[in-house]
Design a protein around this motif. Structure first.
Motif, PDB file in Angstrom:
ATOM      1  N   TYR A  38     -23.653  20.527 -71.579  1.00  4.21           N
ATOM      2  CA  TYR A  38     -24.002  21.490 -71.006  1.00  4.21           C
ATOM      3  C   TYR A  38     -23.440  21.166 -69.564  1.00  4.21           C
ATOM      4  CZ  TYR A  38     -26.790  23.506 -74.159  1.00  4.21           C
ATOM      5  OH  TYR A  38     -27.458  23.903 -75.577  1.00  4.21           O
ATOM      6  N   PRO A  39     -22.142  21.124 -69.500  1.00  6.53           N
ATOM      7  CA  PRO A  39     -21.322  20.741 -68.182  1.00  6.53           C
ATOM      8  C   PRO A  39     -21.249  21.928 -67.277  1.00  6.53           C
ATOM      9  CG  PRO A  39     -19.663  21.013 -69.731  1.00  6.53           C
ATOM     10  CD  PRO A  39     -21.095  20.931 -70.409  1.00  6.53           C
ATOM     11  N   ASP A  40     -21.553  23.250 -67.697  1.00 10.04           N
ATOM     12  CA  ASP A  40     -21.215  24.108 -66.706  1.00 10.04           C
ATOM     13  C   ASP A  40     -22.767  24.599 -66.392  1.00 10.04           C
ATOM     14  OD1 ASP A  40     -20.874  26.593 -65.395  1.00 10.04           O
ATOM     15  OD2 ASP A  40     -20.062  27.692 -67.052  1.00 10.04           O
ATOM     16  N   GLU A  80     -23.632  27.128 -65.032  1.00 13.68           N
ATOM     17  CA  GLU A  80     -23.884  28.407 -64.922  1.00 13.68           C
ATOM     18  C   GLU A  80     -24.558  28.823 -66.330  1.00 13.68           C
ATOM     19  OE1 GLU A  80     -23.289  30.707 -62.562  1.00 13.68           O
ATOM     20  OE2 GLU A  80     -22.624  29.199 -61.435  1.00 13.68           O
ATOM     21  N   THR A  81     -24.605  27.972 -67.207  1.00 16.21           N
ATOM     22  CA  THR A  81     -25.155  27.980 -68.548  1.00 16.21           C
ATOM     23  C   THR A  81     -26.666  27.475 -68.521  1.00 16.21           C
ATOM     24  OG1 THR A  81     -24.245  26.018 -69.435  1.00 16.21           O
ATOM     25  CG2 THR A  81     -23.085  27.904 -69.628  1.00 16.21           C
ATOM     26  N   TRP A  82     -26.891  26.693 -67.657  1.00 22.93           N
ATOM     27  CA  TRP A  82     -28.351  26.102 -67.569  1.00 22.93           C
ATOM     28  C   TRP A  82     -29.565  27.195 -67.598  1.00 22.93           C
ATOM     29  CZ3 TRP A  82     -28.295  21.270 -63.888  1.00 22.93           C
ATOM     30  CH2 TRP A  82     -27.557  20.644 -64.334  1.00 22.93           C
TER      31      TRP A  82
END
Length: 161
Positions: free
Chosen positions: A141-143, A145-147
């Motif tokens: 989950y490197p982005d 914003e998706t957390w």
């Protein structure tokens, strides 16, 4: 485990008689029950300061042992890792309610599954308190914003809730 309390033992355990500041390094480190909850990524609302927990584990968290893979050098890999000391323990609002450091700072006792009481480092996992089997890898989950898709409540729940 050397520090566990045996039935009938009348010795006062160090965490009941010492302040956090009075503990030596070994005592301090043993207060960590190995749950791994503090190593979950969190989101903070910029307006309210409210903390939202995710089930996304820090890149250094070993999902099986629930311990840091490189504890001595963690700040070099994870610059926003916050080392715990007596001052930070008393000021961090996001420490889990089951955290040994937080409990002692608040004048409360450790829970039965804590290895200092049980004598078994696996008891925190057997009690269902640790993050073992409940997380996803940060690398997946490197982005950031998706957390928000990975928000969870269980890290801040008291036992029995």
């Amino acid at each position: 485990m050397v520090n566990s309390i045996a039935p009938g033992d009348t010795t006062i355990p160090f965490w009941r008689e010492k302040t956090l500041e009075e503990m030596d390094v070994s005592e301090w480190e043993s207060l960590c029950d190995g749950c791994g909850r503090c190593c979950l990524n969190k989101l903070e609302d910029e307006d309210t300061g409210e903390i939202a927990w995710t089930d996304i584990a820090c890149v250094l968290l070993d999902g099986d042992s629930c311990r840091c893979r490189d504890y001595p050098n963690r700040a070099a890999t994870v610059p926003d890792c916050i080392p715990l000391d007596p001052e930070t323990v008393r000021t961090l609002s996001w420490l889990p309610p089951t955290c040994g450091y937080r409990l002692v700072a608040e004048g409360r006792d450790l829970y039965w599954w804590h290895p200092l009481l049980s004598g078994d480092p696996e008891s925190v996992h057997a009690a269902g308190i640790s993050v073992r089997g409940r997380t996803v890898r940060e690398q997946d989950y490197p982005d950031v914003e998706t957390w928000e898709e990975r928000l969870v409540d269980w890290p801040v729940e008291e036992p029995g809730e």
